[in-house]
Design a protein around this motif. Structure first.
Motif, PDB file in Angstrom:
ATOM      1  N   HIS A  30      -4.758  -9.239  -5.893  1.00 31.53           N
ATOM      2  CA  HIS A  30      -5.349  -8.033  -6.476  1.00 31.53           C
ATOM      3  C   HIS A  30      -5.792  -6.991  -5.448  1.00 31.53           C
ATOM      4  CE1 HIS A  30      -5.571  -9.912 -10.499  1.00 31.53           C
ATOM      5  NE2 HIS A  30      -5.730 -11.018  -9.809  1.00 31.53           N
ATOM      6  N   ARG A  31      -5.878  -7.378  -4.166  1.00 28.42           N
ATOM      7  CA  ARG A  31      -6.378  -6.463  -3.149  1.00 28.42           C
ATOM      8  C   ARG A  31      -5.488  -6.487  -1.912  1.00 28.42           C
ATOM      9  NH1 ARG A  31      -8.641  -5.495  -6.994  1.00 28.42           N
ATOM     10  NH2 ARG A  31     -10.862  -5.365  -7.501  1.00 28.42           N
ATOM     11  N   TYR A  32      -5.418  -5.334  -1.226  1.00 27.79           N
ATOM     12  CA  TYR A  32      -4.716  -5.290   0.059  1.00 27.79           C
ATOM     13  C   TYR A  32      -5.548  -6.019   1.112  1.00 27.79           C
ATOM     14  CZ  TYR A  32      -2.753  -3.480   4.393  1.00 27.79           C
ATOM     15  OH  TYR A  32      -2.192  -3.378   5.646  1.00 27.79           O
ATOM     16  N   HIS A  33      -6.841  -5.698   1.153  1.00 23.91           N
ATOM     17  CA  HIS A  33      -7.747  -6.352   2.105  1.00 23.91           C
ATOM     18  C   HIS A  33      -8.296  -7.612   1.432  1.00 23.91           C
ATOM     19  CE1 HIS A  33      -7.565  -2.785   4.648  1.00 23.91           C
ATOM     20  NE2 HIS A  33      -7.769  -2.062   3.561  1.00 23.91           N
ATOM     21  N   TRP A 215       5.463   2.478   5.621  1.00 20.99           N
ATOM     22  CA  TRP A 215       5.129   3.388   4.517  1.00 20.99           C
ATOM     23  C   TRP A 215       4.492   2.594   3.379  1.00 20.99           C
ATOM     24  CZ3 TRP A 215       7.752   2.426  -0.134  1.00 20.99           C
ATOM     25  CH2 TRP A 215       7.395   3.266  -1.198  1.00 20.99           C
ATOM     26  N   ARG A 216       5.135   1.478   3.008  1.00 25.07           N
ATOM     27  CA  ARG A 216       4.592   0.646   1.928  1.00 25.07           C
ATOM     28  C   ARG A 216       3.224   0.098   2.293  1.00 25.07           C
ATOM     29  NH1 ARG A 216       7.403  -5.018   0.269  1.00 25.07           N
ATOM     30  NH2 ARG A 216       6.659  -5.497   2.377  1.00 25.07           N
ATOM     31  N   ASP A 217       3.077  -0.353   3.540  1.00 24.26           N
ATOM     32  CA  ASP A 217       1.812  -0.943   3.984  1.00 24.26           C
ATOM     33  C   ASP A 217       0.680   0.088   3.905  1.00 24.26           C
ATOM     34  OD1 ASP A 217       0.675  -3.420   5.177  1.00 24.26           O
ATOM     35  OD2 ASP A 217       0.118  -2.032   6.781  1.00 24.26           O
ATOM     36  N   ALA A 220      -0.201   0.719   0.233  1.00 21.33           N
ATOM     37  CA  ALA A 220      -0.955  -0.409  -0.324  1.00 21.33           C
ATOM     38  C   ALA A 220      -2.391  -0.413   0.183  1.00 21.33           C
ATOM     39  CB  ALA A 220      -0.257  -1.717   0.043  1.00 21.33           C
ATOM     40  N   ALA A 221      -2.570  -0.096   1.477  1.00 25.27           N
ATOM     41  CA  ALA A 221      -3.912  -0.093   2.058  1.00 25.27           C
ATOM     42  C   ALA A 221      -4.779   0.986   1.423  1.00 25.27           C
ATOM     43  CB  ALA A 221      -3.815   0.108   3.569  1.00 25.27           C
ATOM     44  N   GLU A 222      -4.212   2.179   1.237  1.00 21.19           N
ATOM     45  CA  GLU A 222      -4.984   3.268   0.638  1.00 21.19           C
ATOM     46  C   GLU A 222      -5.323   2.981  -0.818  1.00 21.19           C
ATOM     47  OE1 GLU A 222      -2.668   6.762   1.247  1.00 21.19           O
ATOM     48  OE2 GLU A 222      -3.170   6.940   3.386  1.00 21.19           O
ATOM     49  N   TRP A 223      -4.443   2.282  -1.484  1.00 23.81           N
ATOM     50  CA  TRP A 223      -4.626   1.917  -2.898  1.00 23.81           C
ATOM     51  C   TRP A 223      -5.493   0.671  -3.034  1.00 23.81           C
ATOM     52  CZ3 TRP A 223      -0.056  -0.255  -6.238  1.00 23.81           C
ATOM     53  CH2 TRP A 223      -0.376  -0.184  -7.597  1.00 23.81           C
ATOM     54  N   ASP A 224      -5.598  -0.091  -1.932  1.00 21.97           N
ATOM     55  CA  ASP A 224      -6.260  -1.393  -1.894  1.00 21.97           C
ATOM     56  C   ASP A 224      -5.668  -2.350  -2.919  1.00 21.97           C
ATOM     57  OD1 ASP A 224      -7.889  -3.399  -0.974  1.00 21.97           O
ATOM     58  OD2 ASP A 224      -9.634  -2.804  -2.174  1.00 21.97           O
ATOM     59  N   PHE A 228       3.136  -5.882  -2.580  1.00 21.81           N
ATOM     60  CA  PHE A 228       4.186  -6.094  -3.578  1.00 21.81           C
ATOM     61  C   PHE A 228       3.973  -5.219  -4.813  1.00 21.81           C
ATOM     62  CE2 PHE A 228       1.071  -9.356  -4.933  1.00 21.81           C
ATOM     63  CZ  PHE A 228       1.006  -9.121  -6.297  1.00 21.81           C
ATOM     64  N   MET A 229       2.749  -4.725  -4.999  1.00 21.56           N
ATOM     65  CA  MET A 229       2.507  -3.836  -6.131  1.00 21.56           C
ATOM     66  C   MET A 229       3.092  -2.442  -5.896  1.00 21.56           C
ATOM     67  SD  MET A 229      -1.262  -4.689  -7.663  1.00 21.56           S
ATOM     68  CE  MET A 229      -1.600  -6.263  -8.471  1.00 21.56           C
ATOM     69  N   VAL A 230       3.343  -2.099  -4.646  1.00 19.39           N
ATOM     70  CA  VAL A 230       4.046  -0.849  -4.354  1.00 19.39           C
ATOM     71  C   VAL A 230       5.535  -1.056  -4.583  1.00 19.39           C
ATOM     72  CG1 VAL A 230       4.566   0.889  -2.597  1.00 19.39           C
ATOM     73  CG2 VAL A 230       2.292  -0.178  -2.669  1.00 19.39           C
ATOM     74  N   CYS A 231       6.086  -2.070  -3.928  1.00 18.20           N
ATOM     75  CA  CYS A 231       7.479  -2.474  -4.154  1.00 18.20           C
ATOM     76  C   CYS A 231       7.715  -3.786  -3.433  1.00 18.20           C
ATOM     77  CB  CYS A 231       8.467  -1.406  -3.674  1.00 18.20           C
ATOM     78  SG  CYS A 231       8.469  -1.177  -1.889  1.00 18.20           S
TER      79      CYS A 231
END
Length: 349
Positions: A30-33, A215-217, A220-224, A228-231
């Motif tokens: 559920h979270r990047y971090h 780019w994906r990383d 994902a980090a900004e979205w937290d 895999f939720m990005v792609c």
């Protein structure tokens, strides 16, 4: 639910007997971090949920774990989490998954084992829950406690069976070996963008892949959220292949405009890279030299392994993997360098 350092210290001080069981829950889905969100603890009779998100001082637990012998199930990921978030890993970890495999159990998930040994069916409803949420639902609390509630009765059955079959020493060595292997791994991966499917790419393709991976990383980090939720990785590979063919990748309609802009900016920056800035393919290791007897040695050891596994009724890969067999057959390693003592003995090496 223990939510204070004092309550944690009192619970650990009042644990009974010599059995200790532990499990962990994180929010990696559920979270990047990702972070450690919950610890489930038991002395076999008294079970507790420990809330690391609420407890500012976890030192009673970390001090306890420094010298503890702990039972866990499938401890690999838990060891990683404890090393990173608690900066401590118990010196002895007994793993019910390892025990089950050495006993020949083919379905060795925790719920499978509880069903197999105790004839109790566990709910998997909270398996992918967000463990960072508070308060936990009653269903989540029940799911979490069940992950340690049955460790002691299962461990007692397994130990008795391992000793009866003469495999207890295998279990001790295997648990120690598994713990050490996790701790030997680097905590950060070199070139994490070199994902499956990148091995045959040319330098330009690798540059596109590297750019899109970062780019994906970043997205994902900004979205937290997990990357895999990005792609997914397969989608990254597919986009790179499209770009290499001169095609314009078609992005999902739900991508916001800034995400699209960042995507094409990453591609443009690669197009402007000079050749000397492009990543290179990883050089293959030295080519294996196979003498005339190589295949015969491989086949003989495979046959020996399969015969021993069939006699013991365990998965043959537990005894030795084919890749290790080939390394031995090529005289690249010595048995004691790549195998445990019990494996060496079983194979007569």
């Amino acid at each position: 639910m223990i939510q204070t350092s004092q309550g944690l210290a009192e619970y650990l001080d009042n644990c009974q007997g010599d059995f200790r069981g532990l499990d962990t829950e994180a929010d990696s889905l559920h979270r990047y971090h990702e972070k450690l969100c919950l610890l489930q603890f038991t002395d076999g009779e008294n079970h507790a949920l420990i809330d690391p998100l609420a407890i500012e001082d976890l030192s009673p637990l970390t001090k306890f774990l420094e010298t503890a012998s702990i039972w866990m199930h499938g401890a690999d990921y838990d060891i990683v989490m404890m090393r990173r978030d608690l900066e401590v890993v118990p010196p002895v970890i007994w793993d019910t998954q390892i025990a089950a495999r050495l006993l020949g159990v083919r379905q060795f998930g925790y719920a499978n084992l509880v069903q197999h040994y105790l004839d109790i069916e566990l709910s998997k409803a909270s398996q992918k829950a967000d463990w960072s949420q508070r308060p936990l639902t009653e269903k989540m609390e029940q799911y979490a406690i069940n992950d340690v509630r049955y460790l002691k009765p299962m461990a007692e059955i397994m130990i008795a069976s391992l000793k009866e079959k003469g495999r207890y020493e295998w279990f001790v060595e295997s648990c120690d070996n598994a713990r050490e292997k996790v701790l030997e791994r680097p905590q950060s991966k070199e070139d994490p963008w070199r994902i499956s499917g990148s091995g045959k790419m040319n330098p330009k393709g690798l540059a596109y892949l590297r750019a899109l991976w970062y780019w994906r990383d970043t997205e994902a980090a900004e979205w937290d959220r997990p990357s895999f939720m990005v792609c997914g990785n397969k989608q990254l590979i597919a986009w790179v292949n499209q770009v290499l063919k001169g095609q314009t990748p078609e992005l999902p309609k739900h991508f916001r405009s800034q995400r699209r802009k960042n995507f094409f900016k990453a591609i443009t920056e690669v197009q402007e890279l000079p050749d000397n800035k492009l990543p290179q393919r990883k050089k293959a290791g030295p080519k294996r030299i196979k003498d005339d007897g190589f295949d015969d040695r491989v086949n003989a050891l495979m046959e020996k392994r399969d015969a021993v596994a069939a006699e013991l009724d365990i998965d043959s890969s537990l005894i030795i993997a084919r890749a290790v067999i080939e390394s031995l057959a090529a005289n690249e390693v010595e048995p004691a360098e790549v195998l445990m003592k019990w494996q060496v003995e079983l194979l007569g090496l």
